[in-house]
Scaffold this motif. Structure first.
Motif, PDB file in Angstrom:
ATOM      1  N   THR A 189      24.395 -25.403  -6.694  1.00  0.00           N
ATOM      2  CA  THR A 189      24.002 -24.532  -7.804  1.00  0.00           C
ATOM      3  C   THR A 189      25.067 -24.629  -8.889  1.00  0.00           C
ATOM      4  O   THR A 189      26.155 -25.174  -8.668  1.00  0.00           O
ATOM      5  CB  THR A 189      23.880 -23.070  -7.355  1.00  0.00           C
ATOM      6  N   THR A 190      24.764 -24.079 -10.051  1.00  0.00           N
ATOM      7  CA  THR A 190      25.716 -24.101 -11.164  1.00  0.00           C
ATOM      8  C   THR A 190      26.511 -22.802 -11.262  1.00  0.00           C
ATOM      9  O   THR A 190      27.125 -22.529 -12.293  1.00  0.00           O
ATOM     10  CB  THR A 190      24.972 -24.349 -12.484  1.00  0.00           C
ATOM     11  N   ASP A 191      26.534 -22.027 -10.179  1.00  0.00           N
ATOM     12  CA  ASP A 191      27.194 -20.713 -10.218  1.00  0.00           C
ATOM     13  C   ASP A 191      28.674 -20.810 -10.571  1.00  0.00           C
ATOM     14  O   ASP A 191      29.231 -19.891 -11.180  1.00  0.00           O
ATOM     15  CB  ASP A 191      27.042 -20.000  -8.870  1.00  0.00           C
ATOM     16  N   ALA A 192      29.338 -21.899 -10.188  1.00  0.00           N
ATOM     17  CA  ALA A 192      30.772 -22.015 -10.444  1.00  0.00           C
ATOM     18  C   ALA A 192      31.093 -22.321 -11.899  1.00  0.00           C
ATOM     19  O   ALA A 192      32.262 -22.266 -12.299  1.00  0.00           O
ATOM     20  CB  ALA A 192      31.369 -23.100  -9.545  1.00  0.00           C
ATOM     21  N   LEU A 193      30.076 -22.653 -12.692  1.00  0.00           N
ATOM     22  CA  LEU A 193      30.293 -23.008 -14.090  1.00  0.00           C
ATOM     23  C   LEU A 193      30.006 -21.798 -14.980  1.00  0.00           C
ATOM     24  O   LEU A 193      28.872 -21.300 -15.012  1.00  0.00           O
ATOM     25  CB  LEU A 193      29.384 -24.159 -14.510  1.00  0.00           C
ATOM     26  N   PRO A 194      31.003 -21.304 -15.704  1.00  0.00           N
ATOM     27  CA  PRO A 194      30.721 -20.233 -16.659  1.00  0.00           C
ATOM     28  C   PRO A 194      29.784 -20.742 -17.753  1.00  0.00           C
ATOM     29  O   PRO A 194      29.714 -21.947 -18.022  1.00  0.00           O
ATOM     30  CB  PRO A 194      32.105 -19.884 -17.218  1.00  0.00           C
ATOM     31  N   THR A 195      29.063 -19.831 -18.386  1.00  0.00           N
ATOM     32  CA  THR A 195      28.080 -20.213 -19.398  1.00  0.00           C
ATOM     33  C   THR A 195      28.693 -21.068 -20.495  1.00  0.00           C
ATOM     34  O   THR A 195      28.054 -22.004 -21.004  1.00  0.00           O
ATOM     35  CB  THR A 195      27.435 -18.956 -20.004  1.00  0.00           C
ATOM     36  N   ALA A 196      29.938 -20.770 -20.848  1.00  0.00           N
ATOM     37  CA  ALA A 196      30.603 -21.534 -21.910  1.00  0.00           C
ATOM     38  C   ALA A 196      30.719 -23.011 -21.565  1.00  0.00           C
ATOM     39  O   ALA A 196      30.697 -23.873 -22.449  1.00  0.00           O
ATOM     40  CB  ALA A 196      31.984 -20.943 -22.175  1.00  0.00           C
ATOM     41  N   LEU A 197      30.833 -23.339 -20.269  1.00  0.00           N
ATOM     42  CA  LEU A 197      30.878 -24.734 -19.827  1.00  0.00           C
ATOM     43  C   LEU A 197      29.496 -25.271 -19.495  1.00  0.00           C
ATOM     44  O   LEU A 197      29.181 -26.436 -19.777  1.00  0.00           O
ATOM     45  CB  LEU A 197      31.774 -24.867 -18.594  1.00  0.00           C
TER      46      LEU A 197
ATOM     47  N   ILE B 202      46.481 -24.877  -7.295  1.00  0.00           N
ATOM     48  CA  ILE B 202      47.239 -25.882  -6.533  1.00  0.00           C
ATOM     49  C   ILE B 202      46.693 -25.883  -5.106  1.00  0.00           C
ATOM     50  O   ILE B 202      47.047 -25.054  -4.273  1.00  0.00           O
ATOM     51  CB  ILE B 202      48.738 -25.562  -6.548  1.00  0.00           C
ATOM     52  N   LYS B 203      45.814 -26.836  -4.836  1.00  0.00           N
ATOM     53  CA  LYS B 203      45.224 -26.950  -3.506  1.00  0.00           C
ATOM     54  C   LYS B 203      44.783 -28.378  -3.268  1.00  0.00           C
ATOM     55  O   LYS B 203      44.803 -29.210  -4.190  1.00  0.00           O
ATOM     56  CB  LYS B 203      44.053 -25.981  -3.338  1.00  0.00           C
ATOM     57  N   ASP B 204      44.383 -28.647  -2.056  1.00  0.00           N
ATOM     58  CA  ASP B 204      44.091 -30.017  -1.646  1.00  0.00           C
ATOM     59  C   ASP B 204      42.924 -30.617  -2.416  1.00  0.00           C
ATOM     60  O   ASP B 204      42.951 -31.782  -2.783  1.00  0.00           O
ATOM     61  CB  ASP B 204      43.809 -30.054  -0.145  1.00  0.00           C
ATOM     62  N   HIS B 205      41.882 -29.837  -2.650  1.00  0.00           N
ATOM     63  CA  HIS B 205      40.699 -30.336  -3.363  1.00  0.00           C
ATOM     64  C   HIS B 205      40.564 -29.584  -4.678  1.00  0.00           C
ATOM     65  O   HIS B 205      39.619 -28.811  -4.887  1.00  0.00           O
ATOM     66  CB  HIS B 205      39.442 -30.159  -2.508  1.00  0.00           C
ATOM     67  N   ALA B 206      41.485 -29.814  -5.594  1.00  0.00           N
ATOM     68  CA  ALA B 206      41.460 -29.103  -6.875  1.00  0.00           C
ATOM     69  C   ALA B 206      40.196 -29.465  -7.656  1.00  0.00           C
ATOM     70  O   ALA B 206      39.800 -30.627  -7.718  1.00  0.00           O
ATOM     71  CB  ALA B 206      42.699 -29.452  -7.692  1.00  0.00           C
ATOM     72  N   GLY B 207      39.571 -28.443  -8.239  1.00  0.00           N
ATOM     73  CA  GLY B 207      38.388 -28.662  -9.057  1.00  0.00           C
ATOM     74  C   GLY B 207      37.125 -28.945  -8.286  1.00  0.00           C
ATOM     75  O   GLY B 207      36.089 -29.273  -8.877  1.00  0.00           O
ATOM     76  N   VAL B 208      37.160 -28.811  -6.956  1.00  0.00           N
ATOM     77  CA  VAL B 208      36.014 -29.224  -6.151  1.00  0.00           C
ATOM     78  C   VAL B 208      34.789 -28.355  -6.395  1.00  0.00           C
ATOM     79  O   VAL B 208      33.646 -28.826  -6.287  1.00  0.00           O
ATOM     80  CB  VAL B 208      36.387 -29.253  -4.655  1.00  0.00           C
ATOM     81  N   GLU B 209      34.980 -27.075  -6.741  1.00  0.00           N
ATOM     82  CA  GLU B 209      33.833 -26.213  -7.006  1.00  0.00           C
ATOM     83  C   GLU B 209      33.063 -26.700  -8.241  1.00  0.00           C
ATOM     84  O   GLU B 209      31.827 -26.659  -8.278  1.00  0.00           O
ATOM     85  CB  GLU B 209      34.279 -24.758  -7.210  1.00  0.00           C
TER      86      GLU B 209
ATOM     87  N   LYS C 198      40.708 -31.983   7.028  1.00  0.00           N
ATOM     88  CA  LYS C 198      40.842 -31.543   5.644  1.00  0.00           C
ATOM     89  C   LYS C 198      39.821 -32.200   4.724  1.00  0.00           C
ATOM     90  O   LYS C 198      39.522 -31.686   3.650  1.00  0.00           O
ATOM     91  CB  LYS C 198      42.259 -31.823   5.135  1.00  0.00           C
ATOM     92  N   ASP C 199      39.298 -33.359   5.137  1.00  0.00           N
ATOM     93  CA  ASP C 199      38.259 -34.005   4.336  1.00  0.00           C
ATOM     94  C   ASP C 199      37.017 -33.141   4.226  1.00  0.00           C
ATOM     95  O   ASP C 199      36.194 -33.341   3.314  1.00  0.00           O
ATOM     96  CB  ASP C 199      37.876 -35.359   4.944  1.00  0.00           C
ATOM     97  N   TRP C 200      36.859 -32.196   5.136  1.00  0.00           N
ATOM     98  CA  TRP C 200      35.630 -31.396   5.185  1.00  0.00           C
ATOM     99  C   TRP C 200      35.835 -29.982   4.667  1.00  0.00           C
ATOM    100  O   TRP C 200      34.927 -29.158   4.742  1.00  0.00           O
ATOM    101  CB  TRP C 200      35.086 -31.394   6.619  1.00  0.00           C
ATOM    102  N   ASP C 201      37.011 -29.713   4.098  1.00  0.00           N
ATOM    103  CA  ASP C 201      37.260 -28.415   3.475  1.00  0.00           C
ATOM    104  C   ASP C 201      36.751 -28.425   2.040  1.00  0.00           C
ATOM    105  O   ASP C 201      37.485 -28.225   1.068  1.00  0.00           O
ATOM    106  CB  ASP C 201      38.759 -28.086   3.504  1.00  0.00           C
ATOM    107  N   VAL C 202      35.464 -28.695   1.900  1.00  0.00           N
ATOM    108  CA  VAL C 202      34.818 -28.803   0.595  1.00  0.00           C
ATOM    109  C   VAL C 202      33.517 -28.008   0.641  1.00  0.00           C
ATOM    110  O   VAL C 202      33.003 -27.687   1.724  1.00  0.00           O
ATOM    111  CB  VAL C 202      34.526 -30.283   0.244  1.00  0.00           C
ATOM    112  N   PRO C 203      32.935 -27.672  -0.513  1.00  0.00           N
ATOM    113  CA  PRO C 203      31.669 -26.930  -0.521  1.00  0.00           C
ATOM    114  C   PRO C 203      30.560 -27.675   0.214  1.00  0.00           C
ATOM    115  O   PRO C 203      30.549 -28.911   0.277  1.00  0.00           O
ATOM    116  CB  PRO C 203      31.359 -26.786  -2.016  1.00  0.00           C
TER     117      PRO C 203
END
Length: 505
Positions: free
Chosen positions: A265-273, A296-303, A331-336
């Motif tokens: 889904t696009t829930d992680a994206l604010p309307t401005a983006l 600062i995390k292993d999968h930065a920007g993953v959302e 850790k490869d599976w710590d993603v959405p």
């Protein structure tokens, strides 16, 4: 063979050397050809005719000639090339019987994903050859009868002089984006050893997709620069019982891609983006879509990456690329979940060959040259640490040391990043967005110029959002510094803001 045949072969060798060594005499060529029966010169040929009579034109005899040509005249030819050059015109050149284990399996490259299979092979080979030596990398160098190939592996000096039919053990080779090119080089070299020296090469591989191992191996060998027919050396597999078993054909058709609608889904994206990104992606099916986050995390920007899957289904089937082999694979599976559902493939090359046209990759382990190569046909999506869009882009371009940053920038569709900051009313996001809009980037030759260009052409600026929060008193200085942990310029921004508003810095 007799002395008259050797004389004829000496003439052929003289002809081979004529372009580079026109002064080579008849006597010198006769001394050269004496290498075939393993003799030093022509007088020894005349003295040991029984040695000549027992000589055959095979890889064993031509290996000796190849060595003499290289040492005396710096001419490099493989034993198989010499057989073809010295055989009568139109003759069918067949491979000679291996010197080691002549009744054994066909020389060639055999693959496996099992260390136990390699161990069983070492035992079977020792029994079958009465203790013949094995030349091995880490996968087999602990065996009592192994010679460790050391740091140079298949490029070790003298390896081409070992008797034909010898067992070479290679690996383990890791199939992932970081190691793909190196593994392909080693597989190609393994094939060359099998083809030119008649060796049996067992290769241990570690791959996230064992079901398509053979197809990936064929792809790696067949796609090397200056490729000819090296993949013909790919013969089969090493079984669990240690048997070198042919697989016909070695590689088959890639499996059909099962198209499954994304759960993203696009829930992680604010309307401005969301709205500008939706418009920018509506008509695009290829290029670079880059996301960043100040977390600062292993999968930065993953959302943000996961949310983009909901905006790009029209671009084709999606896959996730394995960046490297971790010591903690979980850790490869710590993603959405929408990303976990995608096939996890070893490389952009493999995904492209299978027909995937959306690929989630890690910029830290993917050479920029590969991005330039595939972004003409594929939508490449990545997430990394970054507050500014320039930070995100430079993080993408840095891997591999690409020289033409403008070539990579020209393929960018959008760069978006977010900074999450704690306010009096809860967490809020500060978006940062660059959209490609037809600007000429050909004149940008340095990272500094690219940085200034991206900073100046942002559609959304985190500075504007942060200024509004500060103006309303919604955030504290401590919250701002916590939200920008790695951005050294945040101090200068706060000082400038305080100066403009007549506040103490």
């Amino acid at each position: 063979m007799d002395t008259q045949q050797l004389k004829l072969l000496a003439g052929l060798v003289r002809g081979l050397l004529q372009p580079s060594h026109p002064s080579l005499g008849h006597g010198q060529s006769l001394d050269l050809i004496a290498a075939l029966p393993g003799l030093r010169n022509w007088p020894e040929v005349l003295a040991f005719r029984h040695r000549v009579a027992a000589t055959e034109l095979d890889t064993t005899s031509t290996s000796r000639l190849a060595f003499r040509l290289k040492k005396r005249f710096a001419v490099e030819m493989s034993p198989q090339e010499l057989i073809e050059a010295l055989s009568p015109p139109g003759a069918v050149v067949t491979r000679s019987t291996p010197h080691i284990w002549p009744a054994g399996p066909v020389p060639g490259v055999y693959v496996t994903t099992s260390q136990n299979a390699i161990d069983a092979l070492l035992e079977a080979y020792e029994d079958a050859t009465d203790g013949a030596l094995i030349y091995a990398e880490h996968a087999g160098n602990r065996w009592a009868g192994s010679i460790d190939l050391g740091d140079y592996g298949l490029w070790s000096a003298g390896l081409d002089r070992v008797p034909s039919g010898t067992l070479l053990v290679v690996g383990p080779l890791q199939l992932d984006q970081q190691s793909w090119n190196d593994a392909a080089d080693r597989l190609e070299t393994a094939c060359l050893h099998a083809l030119t020296s008649g060796h049996r090469v067992a290769v241990l591989l570690d791959t996230p997709t064992p079901d398509t191992l053979h197809e990936d191996v064929r792809l790696m060998v067949a796609s090397r620069p200056n490729h000819t027919d090296e993949e013909t050396a790919l013969i089969g597999v090493v079984t669990d019982d240690g048997e070198l078993q042919a697989r016909i054909p070695f590689a088959r058709q890639w499996p059909m891609i099962e198209l499954v609608p994304t759960t993203a889904t696009t829930d992680a994206l604010p309307t401005a983006l969301l709205n500008p990104l939706r418009d920018a992606l509506a008509e695009r099916t290829n290029g670079l879509l880059l996301f960043g986050s100040a977390d600062i995390k292993d999968h930065a920007g993953v959302e943000l990456v996961a949310a983009s899957l909901a905006l790009t289904e029209h671009c084709g089937p999606a896959a996730r690329i394995m960046p490297r082999h971790r010591s903690t694979p979980s850790k490869d599976w710590d993603v959405p979940e929408p990303i976990r559902q995608l096939n996890f493939l070893p490389s952009l090359e493999s995904a492209y060959a299978q027909g995937y046209r959306r690929m989630i990759y890690h910029p830290g382990y993917t050479h920029a040259e590969r991005l330039i190569e595939y972004s003409d046909d594929v939508l490449l999506i990545s997430g990394t640490y970054g507050v500014d869009v320039a930070d995100v882009f430079i993080g993408t371009a840095r891997s591999g040391g690409v020289q033409d940053e403008e070539s990579l920038l020209a393929r960018v569709i959008a760069i978006a990043s977010m900074v999450t900051i704690a306010t009096n009313d809860g967490d809020t996001s500060l978006p940062n967005l660059f959209l490609a809009s037809g600007h000429d980037v050909g004149a940008l030759k340095k990272f500094k110029e690219v940085d200034e260009f991206l900073t100046a052409h942002r559609l959304l600026r985190w500075e504007d959002g942060l200024t509004r929060l500060l103006d309303t008193g919604a955030v504290t200085t401590e919250a701002v510094q916590e939200a920008f942990p790695r951005r050294h310029g945040i101090g200068a921004f706060l000082d400038e803001y305080a100066k403009k508003n007549g506040m103490a810095a």
